[in-house]
Each structure stands twice: as C-alpha cells, then as structure tokens.
Design an enzyme around this catalytic site. Structure first.
Site, mmCIF file in Angstrom:
data_model
loop_
_atom_site.group_PDB
_atom_site.id
_atom_site.type_symbol
_atom_site.label_atom_id
_atom_site.label_comp_id
_atom_site.label_asym_id
_atom_site.label_seq_id
_atom_site.Cartn_x
_atom_site.Cartn_y
_atom_site.Cartn_z
ATOM 1 N N VAL A 142 0.835 -1.186 0.000
ATOM 2 C CA VAL A 142 0.000 0.000 0.000
ATOM 3 C C VAL A 142 0.882 1.252 0.000
ATOM 4 C CG1 VAL A 142 -1.746 1.280 1.329
ATOM 5 C CG2 VAL A 142 -1.749 -1.223 1.347
ATOM 6 N N CYS A 143 0.435 2.293 -0.708
ATOM 7 C CA CYS A 143 1.060 3.612 -0.611
ATOM 8 C C CYS A 143 -0.031 4.650 -0.829
ATOM 9 C CB CYS A 143 2.221 3.773 -1.585
ATOM 10 S SG CYS A 143 1.739 3.897 -3.321
ATOM 11 N N ARG A 144 0.332 5.849 -1.209
ATOM 12 C CA ARG A 144 -0.657 6.916 -1.392
ATOM 13 C C ARG A 144 -1.531 6.669 -2.616
ATOM 14 N NH1 ARG A 144 -0.734 11.669 -4.328
ATOM 15 N NH2 ARG A 144 -2.136 13.252 -3.494
#
Length: 98
Positions: A62-64
């Site tokens: 997961v990231c932005r």
C-alpha cells in the site's frame, strides 16, 4: 504483477481474513492516516527489511496512489515473495483510517 482493489481488501478485512499489509510510505505520511494493523516499511528501506519477511506469506503493498507500492510489489515478486499491489492506494481507500 498481481493487483487487488481497495474494495476487495476491505471486503477481505470485513470477512475476518488475516491480511499482511505493508505500507511503503514515509512514517510522516503513515502518521497522517493509515489502515489499522498495517506494517510500515518505507520503500527505501524495503530491501534492508527482506530478512524480516517470509516468502510463504502473501503481502499486500500500500502507498498513497499505488505507484510506490507497485514498485515494491515488483521488487518483492522479483525476489521470490508473494506480493500484491493495492490499486489506487490510500487515495482510493474507503475503509476506516487510524
């Protein structure tokens, strides 16, 4: 590269599945809001943290926006890990945020 939608991740969480989520954003970004129970391993530290990961465990990255997590997913896959990118990242996440 394997991918999963934010809605599928949320559905799995709501169904009680034990997921192994790795957030590759910076600690500052994670502090602004993250999925509860997520492990934070910033992208630039991922290679150094490989000994802490299990090749038998499926990970969701997961990231932005899913760009950095896509890089992390590809890297882990290339290294023999079971990794899946959460498409859309936290921008698309509609579940609870801590």
């Amino acid at each position: 590269m394997k991918e999963i939608s934010t809605t599928d991740v949320l559905a799995k969480m709501n169904a009680g599945e034990a997921l192994h989520l790795i957030d590759v954003r910076t600690p500052q970004e994670v502090a602004e809001g993250h999925i509860e129970g997520i492990d934070n391993i910033p992208l630039h530290l991922l290679e150094a943290k490989l000994p802490d990961l299990n090749k038998q465990t499926p990970y969701i990255l997961v990231c932005r926006s899913s760009a950095r997590s896509g890089q992390a997913t590809q890297f882990l896959t290339d290294m023999g890990y079971d990794a899946t990118n959460m498409v859309g990242g936290m921008l698309a996440w509609e579940g609870p945020v801590k």
